[in-house]
Design a protein around this motif. Structure first.
Motif, PDB file in Angstrom:
ATOM      1  N   CYS A  26     -32.597 -38.344   3.146  1.00 37.32           N
ATOM      2  CA  CYS A  26     -32.578 -39.804   3.246  1.00 37.32           C
ATOM      3  C   CYS A  26     -33.712 -40.353   2.388  1.00 37.32           C
ATOM      4  O   CYS A  26     -34.801 -39.781   2.358  1.00 37.32           O
ATOM      5  N   ASN A  28     -35.294 -43.012   2.812  1.00 42.83           N
ATOM      6  CA  ASN A  28     -36.310 -43.679   3.637  1.00 42.83           C
ATOM      7  C   ASN A  28     -36.663 -42.722   4.773  1.00 42.83           C
ATOM      8  O   ASN A  28     -36.246 -42.905   5.885  1.00 42.83           O
ATOM      9  N   LYS A 162     -40.045 -47.782  10.253  1.00 41.01           N
ATOM     10  CA  LYS A 162     -38.710 -48.115   9.734  1.00 41.01           C
ATOM     11  C   LYS A 162     -38.763 -48.583   8.267  1.00 41.01           C
ATOM     12  O   LYS A 162     -37.802 -48.450   7.528  1.00 41.01           O
TER      13      LYS A 162
HETATM   14  S1  SF4 Z   1     -33.304 -43.588  10.724  1.00 38.58           S
HETATM   15 FE1  SF4 Z   1     -34.688 -43.768   8.969  1.00 38.58          FE
HETATM   16  S2  SF4 Z   1     -35.069 -41.635   8.295  1.00 38.58           S
HETATM   17 FE2  SF4 Z   1     -33.285 -41.617   9.660  1.00 38.58          FE
HETATM   18  S3  SF4 Z   1     -31.524 -41.739   8.279  1.00 38.58           S
HETATM   19 FE3  SF4 Z   1     -31.995 -43.856   8.925  1.00 38.58          FE
HETATM   20  S4  SF4 Z   1     -33.409 -44.652   7.368  1.00 38.58           S
HETATM   21 FE4  SF4 Z   1     -33.317 -42.415   7.107  1.00 38.58          FE
END
Ligand code: SF4
Length: 310
Positions: A26, A28, A162
């Motif tokens: 991911c 993020n 987040k």
């Molecule tokens: S919760 Fe945060 S780390 Fe997990 S998939 Fe979503 S954006 Fe990515």
């Protein structure tokens, strides 16, 4: 670099989909509660994606298997009805726009039976795309985004890393909807811990009202070993709420949110009780179901811990 095909993590409603990876990890990867925390984002080559689409198309038309193609492709394809595709992984919308378009065009050309394509999308991914780009994606059948809101409370969002504030979540959600893309969001019961519980639930009801998603799902926080929130819990710095408090949060969210037309559900495997319905139509019924359990507080009415999933 060899692309490592990710395991399948999907929204419950995508169970009938073909799972086509564009990325792994991911972009993020900072969310303190998430199994993707610290994951390395990897982009798959477009040519590699196209080879998989070719193999899938051949198999769906003629049942022919290419020996060099991963068995996973055929394992998924053998029960697939050809209608839905889910683009993996944690935020497939991060895939560069031109390449994403190329993949979607190819998918539509080779598998014209596909009716709907879906992906997880972070708010950052959505905000990075222009309105016209989102419309282009929708016209290529990428017509549903799954976006994690988690909480409407800025303090909680900041605490769990987040990476966006509530205002950005609202803008991203509205932008997707204005482009005609179906929006399915999730919120996490218990994410504010004991101390932040009330505020978390009230602010989450507010943000859901502001965004007005087509689908909203409530999950219950499950502490995942190796994540910062798990460590905070081990160190006594994060205090998880009780199962019955999670139902109270759910009640607060349903009671205080106001939708015009949203399918709301707590059917996810992580929850202690499942309620679902169309809001506002089923609001009273859903609240009555929760009240009935909260009135007696009998633990045997809750899903046992060993049956809860992520
Ligand atoms: S919760 Fe945060 S780390 Fe997990 S998939 Fe979503 S954006 Fe990515």
């Amino acid at each position: 670099m060899t692309f490592h095909r990710p395991g399948i993590i999907r929204p419950p409603s995508e169970w009938k989909s073909y799972f086509l990876p564009l990325t792994s990890g991911c972009s993020n990867n900072t969310c303190a509660f998430c199994g993707y925390y610290g994951s390395k984002l990897q982009m798959r080559d477009v040519d590699d994606v196209k080879r998989e689409i070719d193999a899938l198309s051949l198999f769906m038309r003629n049942g022919v298997r290419i020996p060099t193609v991963s068995n996973v492709v055929y394992a998924i394809a053998q029960d697939w009805d050809g209608k839905r595709v889910f683009l993996q992984d944690g935020d497939a919308l991060v895939y560069p726009f031109a390449k994403l378009k190329e993949v979607l065009q190819y998918l539509n050309e080779k598998l014209p039976s596909v009716e709907r394509i879906a992906a997880y999308a972070t708010p950052q991914d959505i905000l990075r795309r222009s309105r016209d780009q989102l419309i282009e994606l929708k016209d290529l059948k990428l017509s549903i985004f799954y976006m994690g809101i988690e909480s409407g409370d800025d303090r909680v969002l900041q605490h769990v890393g987040k990476g966006v504030k509530r205002q950005e979540l609202i803008e991203a959600g509205k932008k997707a909807k204005e482009a005609g893309i179906t929006l399915s969001v999730t919120v996490i019961l218990g994410l504010g811990g004991v101390e932040g519980s009330e505020e978390h639930a009230l602010e989450t009801a507010k943000i859901l009202t502001e965004i007005g998603p087509d689908y909203a799902g409530a999950l219950t926080l499950t502490l995942v070993p190796g994540t910062p929130l798990y460590e905070q819990w081990e160190q006594g710095k994060f205090h998880p709420i009780s199962p019955f408090r999670s139902l109270e949060e759910l009640r607060i969210i349903i009671e205080n949110s106001s939708f015009t037309d949203c399918f709301f559900s707590s059917m996810h495997a992580s929850n202690y009780i499942s309620v679902r319905g169309n809001l506002p139509h089923d609001k009273e019924k859903m609240l009555r179901e929760l009240e009935a359990v909260l009135a007696v507080r009998d633990p045997s009415l809750l899903k046992p811990e060993f049956l809860r999933g992520l």
